[in-house]
Design a protein around this motif. Structure first.
Motif, PDB file in Angstrom:
ATOM      1  N   ILE A  20       0.848  -1.182   0.000  1.00 10.56           N
ATOM      2  CA  ILE A  20       0.000   0.000   0.000  1.00 10.56           C
ATOM      3  C   ILE A  20       0.888   1.238   0.000  1.00 10.56           C
ATOM      4  N   ASP A  21       0.454   2.265  -0.707  1.00 11.57           N
ATOM      5  CA  ASP A  21       1.148   3.549  -0.700  1.00 11.57           C
ATOM      6  C   ASP A  21       0.468   4.467   0.298  1.00 11.57           C
ATOM      7  N   ALA A  22       1.247   5.067   1.184  1.00  6.40           N
ATOM      8  CA  ALA A  22       0.719   5.986   2.192  1.00  6.40           C
ATOM      9  C   ALA A  22       1.818   6.963   2.590  1.00  6.40           C
ATOM     10  N   GLU A  23       1.404   8.057   3.227  1.00  6.20           N
ATOM     11  CA  GLU A  23       2.367   9.074   3.659  1.00  6.20           C
ATOM     12  C   GLU A  23       3.288   8.557   4.756  1.00  6.20           C
ATOM     13  N   ASN A  24       2.729   7.739   5.675  1.00 14.20           N
ATOM     14  CA  ASN A  24       3.527   7.163   6.748  1.00 14.20           C
ATOM     15  C   ASN A  24       2.883   5.866   7.219  1.00 14.20           C
ATOM     16  N   LYS A  25       3.549   5.183   8.136  1.00 15.77           N
ATOM     17  CA  LYS A  25       3.084   3.874   8.603  1.00 15.77           C
ATOM     18  C   LYS A  25       1.725   3.967   9.286  1.00 15.77           C
ATOM     19  N   GLU A  26       1.513   5.014  10.076  1.00 17.26           N
ATOM     20  CA  GLU A  26       0.256   5.171  10.793  1.00 17.26           C
ATOM     21  C   GLU A  26      -0.924   5.328   9.833  1.00 17.26           C
ATOM     22  N   LYS A  27      -0.715   6.085   8.756  1.00 17.49           N
ATOM     23  CA  LYS A  27      -1.793   6.278   7.775  1.00 17.49           C
ATOM     24  C   LYS A  27      -2.050   4.993   6.981  1.00 17.49           C
ATOM     25  N   ALA A  28      -1.012   4.200   6.758  1.00 17.33           N
ATOM     26  CA  ALA A  28      -1.191   2.911   6.084  1.00 17.33           C
ATOM     27  C   ALA A  28      -2.041   1.990   6.963  1.00 17.33           C
ATOM     28  N   ILE A  29      -1.737   1.949   8.256  1.00 17.50           N
ATOM     29  CA  ILE A  29      -2.508   1.122   9.191  1.00 17.50           C
ATOM     30  C   ILE A  29      -3.951   1.600   9.256  1.00 17.50           C
ATOM     31  N   ALA A  30      -4.152   2.916   9.311  1.00 20.05           N
ATOM     32  CA  ALA A  30      -5.504   3.470   9.370  1.00 20.05           C
ATOM     33  C   ALA A  30      -6.299   3.100   8.122  1.00 20.05           C
ATOM     34  N   ALA A  31      -5.666   3.157   6.952  1.00 24.55           N
ATOM     35  CA  ALA A  31      -6.354   2.815   5.706  1.00 24.55           C
ATOM     36  C   ALA A  31      -6.744   1.340   5.691  1.00 24.55           C
ATOM     37  N   LEU A  32      -5.853   0.474   6.151  1.00 24.18           N
ATOM     38  CA  LEU A  32      -6.149  -0.957   6.180  1.00 24.18           C
ATOM     39  C   LEU A  32      -7.269  -1.274   7.174  1.00 24.18           C
ATOM     40  N   ARG A  33      -7.233  -0.644   8.338  1.00 26.21           N
ATOM     41  CA  ARG A  33      -8.300  -0.838   9.329  1.00 26.21           C
ATOM     42  C   ARG A  33      -9.619  -0.274   8.822  1.00 26.21           C
ATOM     43  N   GLY A  34      -9.559   0.811   8.065  1.00 26.53           N
ATOM     44  CA  GLY A  34     -10.759   1.420   7.503  1.00 26.53           C
ATOM     45  C   GLY A  34     -11.491   0.492   6.542  1.00 26.53           C
ATOM     46  N   GLU A  35     -10.771  -0.466   5.971  1.00 21.94           N
ATOM     47  CA  GLU A  35     -11.376  -1.458   5.083  1.00 21.94           C
ATOM     48  C   GLU A  35     -11.927  -2.645   5.873  1.00 21.94           C
ATOM     49  N   GLY A  36     -11.834  -2.589   7.202  1.00 24.86           N
ATOM     50  CA  GLY A  36     -12.363  -3.650   8.051  1.00 24.86           C
ATOM     51  C   GLY A  36     -11.398  -4.788   8.301  1.00 24.86           C
ATOM     52  N   ASN A  37     -10.122  -4.563   8.073  1.00 28.63           N
ATOM     53  CA  ASN A  37      -9.110  -5.596   8.271  1.00 28.63           C
ATOM     54  C   ASN A  37      -8.506  -5.519   9.669  1.00 28.63           C
ATOM     55  N   THR A  38      -8.003  -6.657  10.137  1.00 22.96           N
ATOM     56  CA  THR A  38      -7.207  -6.700  11.353  1.00 22.96           C
ATOM     57  C   THR A  38      -5.752  -6.733  10.918  1.00 22.96           C
ATOM     58  N   VAL A  39      -4.992  -5.730  11.285  1.00 22.91           N
ATOM     59  CA  VAL A  39      -3.613  -5.588  10.826  1.00 22.91           C
ATOM     60  C   VAL A  39      -2.686  -6.474  11.662  1.00 22.91           C
ATOM     61  N   LEU A  40      -1.937  -7.345  10.973  1.00 20.55           N
ATOM     62  CA  LEU A  40      -0.941  -8.192  11.631  1.00 20.55           C
ATOM     63  C   LEU A  40       0.429  -7.539  11.595  1.00 20.55           C
ATOM     64  N   SER A  41       0.812  -6.986  10.434  1.00 19.78           N
ATOM     65  CA  SER A  41       2.101  -6.317  10.339  1.00 19.78           C
ATOM     66  C   SER A  41       2.101  -5.332   9.172  1.00 19.78           C
ATOM     67  N   VAL A  42       2.874  -4.272   9.353  1.00 19.84           N
ATOM     68  CA  VAL A  42       3.102  -3.270   8.309  1.00 19.84           C
ATOM     69  C   VAL A  42       4.573  -2.895   8.396  1.00 19.84           C
TER      70      VAL A  42
END
Length: 67
Positions: A20-42
């Protein structure tokens, strides 16, 4: 924008890997969670880890460059 590789568990309970392309790690995690996913690692990705889709099949950049 930076590229990040991720592992998540989808709403359906399946493990999914990708990038995924994002400005930073936190925004990447937020985008993935926003899709209803449980994040294991980024993690910060590189060009060699990025997956390329050709005809529906994913080919890693490293394999493509070797070809």
């Amino acid at each position: 924008m930076a590229n990040f590789t991720y592992r998540v568990i989808t709403k359906e309970g399946k493990e999914k890997k990708g990038s995924i392309d994002a400005e930073n790690k936190e925004k990447a995690i937020a985008a993935l969670r926003g899709e209803g996913n449980t994040v294991l690692s980024v993690a910060a990705g590189s060009v060699l880890n990025k997956e390329i889709s050709i005809g529906g099949k994913k080919v890693k950049s490293r394999d493509f460059s070797i070809f």
